[in-house]
Design an enzyme around this catalytic site. Structure first.
Site: not given
Length: 674
Positions: A229, A96
């Site tokens: 994920r 990020n």
């Protein structure tokens, strides 16, 4: 003192304007603050206050945690807590935009204030990034490593692309960053960048044997697409792949492997683009919340799916249950609205591609005819006959009756140069040793052609007799990754003057039984056996620089040759941390290596020579020295099977004796008048 009403009005406007300006900046998101290009603001007190937060959030390891709004004021209690967390390595990441964005901010602060604190923190962040790289060139999401999918090579959200763009700007000194690392660090940066690009090339996914694109993350060991994920399954990514290709397209003079990667990815982008739909947000009447929907629109700009099947490119969607769905409508509101399932980023690639292809496409060879076929000019800016050295080689006459001179203007030529056996009497003359640079990054593991892969790694390969090179730098930039040749000379009567040869293991290969080579006023550096081969070679007034505790030479002189490697009037130097270097070890049993009138630094081991675990070599080699100087010259401590030449023996080591041809023809004294 009484102030006039006019002055009070002006003062009020000034104060109010500055308060509004600071409030506007302060109200921005952290990312927008970093992107701010108002240089004066970075010298303001508000910027310094934010910078104090940035320094507090930085961990001792050098990196930062993610998703922190650094501009938000901190209480005294919060500052104390951050001080306690300094030694923690938990949650330090490049995900990020973390770490890379803080470094950009600190660079702007340093430029505005010249405060060394910001420079130190920036360099600490850089050191963290370099340490976090895997040996295969990839970067994990977190470093130190966290268990789970965080160990994967992470392209997700452009994590690795951001790192490589940072390194690229630093190594090329583009001016984006106001902080210039040391030369030693710049070398590490170049190595890390090249390894990163190599990792990208190796992870490009082959679908039925055809190169396509990349997954958002790849297994650190197998390099295969990997799961992150629950809703991020192994797949081909339209979004992350676009960032990767834009990076590759920004590399000057790309290798053939990079060109292939870009061309393949662009073909794939064209193949999988989705037409006739667009994303819209609608208000749900009951929940009063916004929902993302897909509607048909014949005029919509192309879209690409975030996830596509590895075998046939079919888009799919996935909720937190990890079950693939065919449409976004089947995904629950939380994931449907909170995730980017489509992207327009590949449009940037397709827009940039035509200009890139026109510049670098080599599928159609140029039909350039030089003005003078015996005196050609290579210039990157197009002002010469050719823009690459290899193009000039293709145009050079075979077995010419006079010397073919190829003048090379200053520039970095990222290419493999092959002087073929029919390209005899070729001269490569650089404009300057410092700025005429031929570079490439092949190495044993990258070539992967079996046990002899080393001999395919050279940046410059000379196979044409009577070759000359002057005023050039030849580099293999793959770094300390094993065998990686910069210059390979497999031809007879070759001369190098005022050249720099840079590499690590196996920098210079001097090949050819009975061949003669002459290096004068050259700089040669490397690590293990960085000068090796079977040719007879005179190194005259050269600097021989060791970058690690290892071996300078690995001669493989054929049986019966009078001379092998002869170093005369050379200077033996080393990096500061290098202290145990051997003068040589025998690649073959009859190795000959002699140092005459050389200055040896204290990095040379007292025993001087190594038998490479070949006891017989102690009887058959000729390792000798004469009249050398320096702390590294300790004749009384040399191995008892080496020699200190007598004056009468040393007199035999003349240029003529060493280099004259074995045959009495017109080339017998080729080494004169070079």
């Amino acid at each position: 003192m009484k102030l006039s009403k006019h002055f009070i009005v002006i003062l009020t406007i000034f104060i109010t304007s500055n308060m509004l300006l600071e409030a506007q900046v302060h109200d921005m998101s952290w990312r927008r603050i970093i992107q701010n290009d108002e240089a004066d603001w970075f010298a303001s007190q508000e910027a310094k206050n934010i910078a104090e937060n940035v320094l507090l959030y930085q961990r001792n390891i050098g990196g930062w945690p993610k998703n922190i709004q650094m501009q938000k004021p901190l209480s005294k209690q919060e500052k104390l807590q951050l001080e306690k967390l300094k030694s923690s390595t938990e949650d330090v990441t490049t995900d990020n935009n973390a770490t890379t964005q803080e470094m950009l901010f600190l660079s702007k602060m340093y430029k505005a204030t010249a405060d060394e604190t910001y420079k130190t923190a920036f360099l600490s962040g850089l050191d963290y990034i370099l340490k976090a790289q895997y040996p295969n060139g990839g970067w994990p999401q977190y470093y130190p490593l966290r268990k789970g999918y965080y160990t994967h090579i992470t392209y997700n959200d452009n994590s690795m692309v951001n790192i490589l763009n940072l390194l690229k700007n630093l190594k090329e000194n583009t001016g984006k960053y106001a902080i210039t690392p040391s030369n030693e660090t710049l070398k590490k940066i170049e190595t890390a960048f090249n390894k990163g690009i190599d990792c990208i090339l190796k992870t490009q996914y082959k679908q039925n044997g055809v190169l396509t694109a990349w997954c958002a993350q790849h297994d650190a060991a197998t390099l295969e697409p990997a799961k992150a994920r629950a809703y991020e399954l192994p797949s081909l990514s339209g979004s992350e792949s676009a960032g990767i290709v834009l990076l590759l397209m920004d590399i000057d003079n790309p290798s053939e492997a990079i060109k292939t990667a870009v061309n393949s990815a662009v073909t794939w982008f064209e193949k999988v683009k989705i037409l006739g739909i667009k994303q819209e947000w609608v208000l749900d009447a009951q929940s009063k919340s916004r929902n993302k929907i897909i509607v048909e629109d014949a005029n919509a700009e192309p879209l690409w799916a975030r996830f596509m099947e590895l075998d046939d490119n079919t888009p799919f969607f996935c909720d937190r249950d990890g079950v693939k769905k065919a449409t976004i409508d089947e995904i629950g509101p939380e994931r449907r609205n909170g995730y980017s399932w489509y992207t327009e980023n590949p449009s940037k690639v397709l827009k940039k591609y035509p200009k890139w292809k026109a510049k670098y496409d080599t599928s159609v060879k140029k039909s350039n005819t030089p003005k003078n076929e015996y005196n050609m000019v290579v210039a990157k800016d197009g002002s010469g006959d050719f823009t690459t050295i290899q193009e000039a080689m293709y145009a050079a006459k075979s077995f010419p009756y006079q010397r073919v001179i190829i003048n090379i203007k200053n520039g970095v030529y990222n290419e493999k140069v092959h002087v073929y056996s029919w390209n005899t009497y070729v001269s490569l003359i650089g404009e300057s040793k410092e700025n005429t640079i031929i570079t490439f990054d092949d190495y044993f593991g990258k070539i992967n052609l079996g046990r002899n892969s080393t001999f395919h790694t050279s940046t410059v390969l000379v196979e044409g007799d009577d070759f000359i090179a002057k005023n050039l730098t030849i580099k293999n930039t793959s770094g300390p990754v094993g065998q990686a040749v910069a210059l390979s000379v497999n031809a007879n009567r070759c001369y190098f003057e005022n050249c720099t040869l840079l590499g690590f293991q196996d920098t210079l290969y001097t090949a050819g039984e009975g061949f003669k080579h002459y290096f004068k006023d050259c700089y040669i550096e490397g690590t293990v056996d960085f000068i090796f081969g079977e040719a007879t070679v005179l190194f005259d007034s050269c600097t021989i620089h060791s970058k690690s505790n290892s071996y300078i030479t690995a001669a493989s002189t054929p049986k019966g040759e009078k001379f092998g490697y002869v170093f005369k009037n050379c200077n033996l130097t080393a990096d500061a941390n290098v202290s145990e270097v051997y003068l040589g070890r025998p690649w073959r049993l009859y190795a000959k290596t002699v140092f005459i009138n050389c200055n040896m630094g204290n990095h040379i081991r007292p025993e001087g020579w190594n038998n490479w675990s070949k006891k017989e070599a102690e009887r058959l080699t000729l390792y000798a020295e004469y009249n050398c100087t320096g702390e590294g010259f300790q004749p009384e401590k040399r191995v008892n099977w080496s020699h200190q030449l007598k004056k009468s023996e040393a007199k035999k080591y003349t240029k003529e004796n060493i280099l004259k041809s074995n045959t009495n023809n017109s080339n017998s004294k080729w080494y004169q008048n070079l």
